[in-house]
Design an enzyme around this catalytic site. Structure first.
Site, PDB file in Angstrom:
ATOM      1  N   SER A  75      48.204  23.715  19.554  1.00 19.64           N
ATOM      2  CA  SER A  75      47.647  23.427  18.180  1.00 19.64           C
ATOM      3  C   SER A  75      46.465  24.387  18.039  1.00 19.64           C
ATOM      4  O   SER A  75      45.772  25.192  18.961  1.00 19.64           O
ATOM      5  CB  SER A  75      46.794  21.951  17.958  1.00 19.64           C
ATOM      6  N   LYS A  76      45.626  24.551  16.799  1.00 15.02           N
ATOM      7  CA  LYS A  76      44.757  25.540  16.801  1.00 15.02           C
ATOM      8  C   LYS A  76      43.433  25.336  17.433  1.00 15.02           C
ATOM      9  O   LYS A  76      42.844  26.039  17.887  1.00 15.02           O
ATOM     10  CB  LYS A  76      44.239  25.544  15.189  1.00 15.02           C
ATOM     11  N   ARG A  77      43.377  23.976  17.940  1.00 16.34           N
ATOM     12  CA  ARG A  77      42.243  23.760  18.792  1.00 16.34           C
ATOM     13  C   ARG A  77      42.175  24.413  20.239  1.00 16.34           C
ATOM     14  O   ARG A  77      41.241  24.845  20.641  1.00 16.34           O
ATOM     15  CB  ARG A  77      42.096  22.332  19.085  1.00 16.34           C
TER      16      ARG A  77
END
Length: 475
Positions: A244-246
């Site tokens: 994910s972008k995290r």
RNA sequence: GCGCCCUUCGUCUAUCGGUUAGGACACCAGAUUUUCAAUCUGGUAAGACGGGUUCGAUUCCCGUAGGGCGUACCA
């Protein structure tokens, strides 16, 4: 259409809906490595048939990412959207061959079909009533073109990574080839394009494994040969979940901005899922020489920053000085930071051996070079101020005057400073540490004698005097 | 729900039936040192579980569990 001496043609086919993320970058890298290894071609195709989600900016971002990674493609990038007429032509030919058919079922009818199928516990694969209907009974309305998939038997994909994978044909449906507005779906477009581009090896993420069975049916429907397939496992985040972008799903430009050299990135990405015995650190040339499809693992890998960073440090240390300087200047430019002056460049080159030993990523090299890039007077950081404060009163002044007459070479300077510390009854560390702070403002730097050598006598003494003066004014 | 894929140290991985299961990152300890880093030495740490097949299974087969992907007029 493209061909190559070895006959191998690979392709990377991203959809331009955002940046080039790390998983896509690795897929591109594997395709590129395989093409370069075999002396084949590496093609680029932009899958922009979804007009609503495709943007020119995203396409440009992808080009940029690939260029930064050094993955050069052969010929011009192909726009899938531009080939829509060809896709429609193939769909018509499949109808003529009896391997596809027009279907007038409405969305509502399909929806209803799926619901009752589900309620009755049957697979929700849509069975179109138009598959074997008399075209004469067709309404005067838009229609989609569906693949006439075989209902019996099975379909096997001989995947180079996953091995033979078999599906019962009854689990594969009559997927849509052409939408009711006449545009192709992804399934049709990939097959037609890969065929027309003479792609011999499809290397892509294993989220496409199921698709490969359905696409095989389309190839058969046209009587075409099915290219070799290699479905590589996906990359997961550090927590094992989907990227994910995290964590890792950043664009490759984010990694460039963090200061990882492209070569280190290629090394890390190649090692994620592929192996060459116990080799961990290697050059791109070696990767090209060694790369193969048989040593790609089947399990998804997690993205690990610590290892990337370690690899990055090893590549930085292995780079020759001028190459590293070029890397740094590129980094500076990408960050819109001021370019190096000639003097700075010369000093950086002289300091490079010491600088690169201490850094894992590019900004750390620059940070360590702050004694070159910064300007007098150097305000000590917190730890530096503490080191200065713990020096005996007047020591810096005495040291400065002792240094004024020194012969300015690293070894002579070391001799002078060592003598000084003996005379003062201090350990070398007690003298070197404040000296380091005076020269650089910090407690962490290159060796003090090397810094003095690079800075030269005038500048070094000026910095020491700055330090003495500010102590005198009771800072 | 159905289909398909995956499963070795915390992480990335090696092993193509017989190994004290190897390496790298990370971590711990020590050495070195003008700081930090680097470097060197040593250490902790793994075959998801249950059945088979076999003289012998991490390796082959089946099942279970867990994870992933697919199941669109998205790609």
């Amino acid at each position: 259409m493209p061909s190559s001496p070895s006959g191998v043609v690979t392709r990377f086919a991203p959809s331009p809906t955002g940046y080039l993320h790390i998983g896509g970058a690795r897929t591109a890298l594997f395709n590129w490595l395989y093409a370069r290894h075999t002396g084949g071609k590496f093609l680029l195709r932009i899958e922009d048939t979804d007009r609503a989600r495709s943007t020119p900016e995203a396409t440009e971002k992808i080009f940029e990412g690939l260029r930064w990674l050094g993955l050069d493609w052969d010929g011009d990038a192909i726009s899938q959207f531009d080939r829509a007429p060809r896709h429609a032509e193939v769909a018509r030919e499949m109808i003529a061959r009896g391997t596809a058919y027009p279907c007038w079922s409405t969305q509502e009818e399909i929806e209803a079909f799926r619901e009752t199928a589900k309620a009755e516990g049957r697979p929700p694969l849509f069975l179109s009533p138009w598959r074997d209907a008399d075209p004469a009974t067709a309404p005067d309305a838009p229609f989609v073109v569906r693949l006439k998939a075989p209902r019996d038997g099975e379909t096997t994909v001989s995947d180079l990574v996953q091995g033979d994978v078999t599906w019962k044909n009854e689990t594969l449906d009559d997927l849509i080839l052409l939408r009711s507005d006449g545009t192709p779906t992804y399934m049709l477009a990939v097959v037609v394009d890969d065929h027309d581009m003479n792609v011999t090896h499809i290397i892509r993420g294993d989220d496409h494994l199921t698709n490969s069975a359905r696409q095989t049916l389309i190839y058969r429907g046209m009587g075409w040969d099915v290219p070799a397939m290699a479905h590589i496992p996906l990359i997961h985040g550090p927590d094992g979940k989907k990227l994910s972008k995290r964590h890792g799903a950043l664009g490759v430009d984010a990694y460039r901005d963090m200061g990882y050299p492209a070569e280190a990135m290629r090394n890390y990405l190649a090692r994620l899922g592929w192996s060459h015995g116990n080799d961990e650190v290697f050059t791109t040339e070696q990767a090209i020489g060694w790369f193969d499809l048989t040593h790609i693992g089947k399990a998804p890998a997690r993205f690990d920053y610590a290892k990337l960073e370690s690899l990055s440090g090893q590549h930085i240390r292995a780079m020759d000085d001028s190459a590293l300087l070029g890397e740094l200047e590129g980094f500076l430019a990408a960050q819109n930071r001021p370019a190096l002056t000639d003097t700075e460049r010369a000093q950086m080159l002289r300091a490079m051996t010491g600088l690169k030993e201490r850094a894992k990523i590019l900004p750390q090299v620059l940070d360590m070079a702050s004694f070159i890039l910064g300007k007098r007077p150097f305000a000590p950081d917190a730890a530096g101020a503490k080191a200065l404060a713990s020096a005996p009163a007047g020591m810096m002044e005495k040291l400065t005057s002792r240094l004024r007459n020194a012969n300015w070479t690293p070894s002579d300077l070391e001799t002078v400073v060592r003598e000084f510390s003996t005379d003062e009854g201090l350990g070398l560390g007690k003298v070197a540490q404040p000296l380091r702070v005076a020269l650089s403002g910090r407690t962490v730097s290159l060796g003090v004698f090397d810094m003095m050598d690079i800075l030269g006598q005038t500048e070094s003494l000026a910095r020491l005097e700055d330090c003495v003066n500010s102590a005198a004014t009771g800072a």
